[in-house]
Structures are given as structure tokens and as C-alpha cells.
Design an enzyme around this catalytic site. Structure first.
Site, PDB file in Angstrom:
ATOM      1  N   SER A   1       0.921  -1.347   0.015  1.00 32.45           N
ATOM      2  CA  SER A   1      -0.163  -0.089  -0.177  1.00 32.45           C
ATOM      3  C   SER A   1       0.913   1.155   0.376  1.00 32.45           C
ATOM      4  O   SER A   1       2.159   1.464   0.690  1.00 32.45           O
ATOM      5  CB  SER A   1      -0.938  -0.011   1.085  1.00 32.45           C
ATOM      6  OG  SER A   1      -2.043  -0.693   1.719  1.00 32.45           O
TER       7      SER A   1
HETATM    8  N1  SAH Z   1      -1.264  -5.017   3.842  1.00 28.19           N
HETATM    9  C1  SAH Z   1      -0.520  -4.922   2.477  1.00 28.19           C
HETATM   10  C2  SAH Z   1      -1.194  -4.357   1.382  1.00 28.19           C
HETATM   11  C3  SAH Z   1      -1.459  -5.765   0.453  1.00 28.19           C
HETATM   12  S1  SAH Z   1      -2.526  -5.290  -1.003  1.00 28.19           S
HETATM   13  C4  SAH Z   1       0.270  -3.910   2.119  1.00 28.19           C
HETATM   14  O1  SAH Z   1       0.948  -3.145   3.646  1.00 28.19           O
HETATM   15  O2  SAH Z   1       0.845  -3.450   1.565  1.00 28.19           O
HETATM   16  C5  SAH Z   1      -3.907  -6.008  -0.441  1.00 28.19           C
HETATM   17  C6  SAH Z   1      -3.816  -7.542  -0.163  1.00 28.19           C
HETATM   18  O3  SAH Z   1      -5.141  -7.864   1.174  1.00 28.19           O
HETATM   19  C7  SAH Z   1      -3.732  -9.090  -1.130  1.00 28.19           C
HETATM   20  O4  SAH Z   1      -2.140  -9.071  -0.167  1.00 28.19           O
HETATM   21  C8  SAH Z   1      -4.537  -9.729  -1.421  1.00 28.19           C
HETATM   22  O5  SAH Z   1      -3.742 -10.851  -1.713  1.00 28.19           O
HETATM   23  C9  SAH Z   1      -4.881  -9.274   0.180  1.00 28.19           C
HETATM   24  N2  SAH Z   1      -6.719 -10.031  -0.543  1.00 28.19           N
HETATM   25  C10 SAH Z   1      -7.325  -9.669  -0.799  1.00 28.19           C
HETATM   26  N3  SAH Z   1      -8.892  -9.868  -0.955  1.00 28.19           N
HETATM   27  C11 SAH Z   1      -9.047 -11.088  -0.012  1.00 28.19           C
HETATM   28  C12 SAH Z   1      -9.618 -11.693   1.767  1.00 28.19           C
HETATM   29  N4  SAH Z   1     -10.907 -11.643   0.824  1.00 28.19           N
HETATM   30  N5  SAH Z   1      -8.790 -11.852   2.419  1.00 28.19           N
HETATM   31  C13 SAH Z   1      -7.594 -12.414   2.609  1.00 28.19           C
HETATM   32  N6  SAH Z   1      -6.737 -11.222   2.420  1.00 28.19           N
HETATM   33  C14 SAH Z   1      -7.142 -10.564   0.891  1.00 28.19           C
END
Ligand code: SAH
Length: 220
Positions: free
Chosen positions: A70
């Protein structure tokens, strides 16, 4: 606030990290608690090595498996909204841990962080990153975060890092009274939605326009 010095911090990274914090301040993140939590987390540890030199730019970056780490401003903004007018985050659930960047920021602000990720290999990366940083107060779970984490509920804070087409019905119900949930909502146009649980029920506030990867069902 729990503030910890994390390992693996080089001088160059400290300088570029200080610049990132200045940019966040300029963009409007005001909470010193949030800014110092973000200053304590070495973002370069979470991005692929080839991108490490860009780790402190205020942009989302690829983290593998088609997902992105993010954007720092959005991480700061969401956490600031969650904290505003409250003493702390309390027991916190993050949905969409990716490789753990935001979970590590949350872990500077509260002792109890649960983070759920649906993609197994990313969860393993997140676990390895937490070990590297000696961040032991994050409990990482493999699962579909749309269901929340009933075994650890209720939560004072729930933060979702992927955009839902509508609010997953399980999530508001896993909030404690006085608890807050923030999530991006929408398929084309997305916006942040803040939901608070009050003694009378739930209140909703629509906040900024945003751009997140989609919240998906099931695990892989
Ligand atoms: N929090 C992370 C952001 C990762 S992007 C950071 O700090 O960089 C968002 C993430 O959400 C992805 O890894 C994706 O696989 C996950 N995601 C999407 N749908 C999801 C769900 N239903 N349950 C858990 N994770 C999910």
C-alpha cells in the site's frame, strides 16, 4: 504507544525514510503517533530487492502475486482516521496483510494485531518479514478475510487493505462497542468507508476516493 527500534536499518534508508515522513506531513497526515509509527518501520524490507531504492516513495509498489504494497499516505490516512478521538487502536484486525507492511505499522501502535491474508505464499513472506524485524505482536492467519476472524473477535479496530464491492456483512458484527472499521468500497470508483459501532447500532461515513486491489473470495 509501543515504539521499537527495528533491526536492518541503514543510514541511507533512515534519511530517505525521514523524507517520506516529511512528505506525509505535507500531504496532511497530522498525527505524530502515526508518523512516528511509520518512521519506525523500514519499508524497504517489504519490497522486492530490485525496488528497494524506491521503497520510501509515496507510491504503491508491486509485492508479487499481482498484489501491491500500500501507498504510505493511504496507510497513514486510514490509521489516523481510526485513531482520531480515541486513546488507541486496541485489539486490531487487518484484512489483506500482503507481505506485512501495514501490519508492522499497526504493531507500533497497539500490542495486539491479527492480520489475515488469502494468498499462502504472501502470508509466508509476511511471517518471514516479521521475524526479520523481530515484530512478535502480529498474529498472521491464512484465510478469507471477508469472514473476519470470529475466533478472535470482537475487535476495537478493523482495517481492510483491498476493495470490496460491498461491506462484507460479517465485519461490522465483529466490532466491539466503540469499535471502528475502515475499508475501501467500490469496483470502478472506490472510496473509503468508516463504520463505527455505537450502543445504538452502526454509523457510516464516506471519506476519500481511493484505488485498491480487489477483495477476493476464498484462499490460494
Ligand atoms: N496490507 C498490505 C497491502 C497488500 S495488497 C500492505 O501493507 O502492503 C492487499 C492484499 O489483500 C493482497 O495481498 C490480497 O491478496 C489480499 N486480499 C484480497 N482479498 C482478500 C481476502 N478476502 N482475505 C484476505 N486477504 C485478501
Amino acid at each position: 504507544m509501543t515504539y521499537r527500534h527495528l533491526s536492518g536499518i541503514g543510514m541511507t534508508s533512515q534519511r530517505t525514510r525521514a523524507r517520506m515522513i516529511e512528505r506525509l506531513r505535507e500531504r496532511g497526515v497530522r498525527s505524530e503517533m502515526v508518523l512516528s509509527a511509520m518512521a519506525a518501520v523500514p519499508r524497504h524490507v517489504f519490497v522486492e530487492e530490485a525496488l528497494a531504492s524506491r521503497a520510501y516513495e509515496d507510491t504503491a509498489l508491486p509485492l508479487g502475486m499481482g498484489q501491491t504494497i500500500s501507498q504510505p499516505y493511504i496507510v497513514g490516512r486510514m490509521i489516523e482516521v481510526l485513531l482520531s478521538g480515541r486513546a488507541g487502536l486496541g485489539k486490531t484486525l487487518e484484512i489483506g496483510a500482503g507481505c506485512g507492511y501495514q501490519a508492522a505499522v499497526l504493531a507500533q501502535l497497539t500490542n495486539e494485531v491479527y492480520a489475515v491474508e488469502r494468498i499462502g505464499p504472501l502470508l509466508e513472506k509476511a511471517k518471514a518479514n516479521m521475524r526479520k524485524l523481530q515484530q512478535f505482536n502480529v498474529r498472521l492467519k491464512h484465510g478469507d478475510g471477508q469472514l473476519g476472524l470470529p475466533e478472535a473477535a470482537p475487535f476495537d479496530t478493523i482495517i481492510v487493505a483491498a476493495a470490496a464491492s460491498r461491506v462484507p456483512p460479517a465485519l461490522p458484527h465483529q466490532l466491539a462497542e466503540g469499535g471502528r472499521l475502515i475499508l475501501p468500497v467500490g469496483t470502478g470508483e472506490q472510496y473509503l468507508l468508516l463504520i463505527e459501532r455505537t450502543p445504538q447500532g452502526f454509523t457510516e461515513s464516506r471519506l476519500d476516493g481511493v484505488r485498491f486491489v480487489p477483495l477476493l473470495s476464498g484462499t490460494e
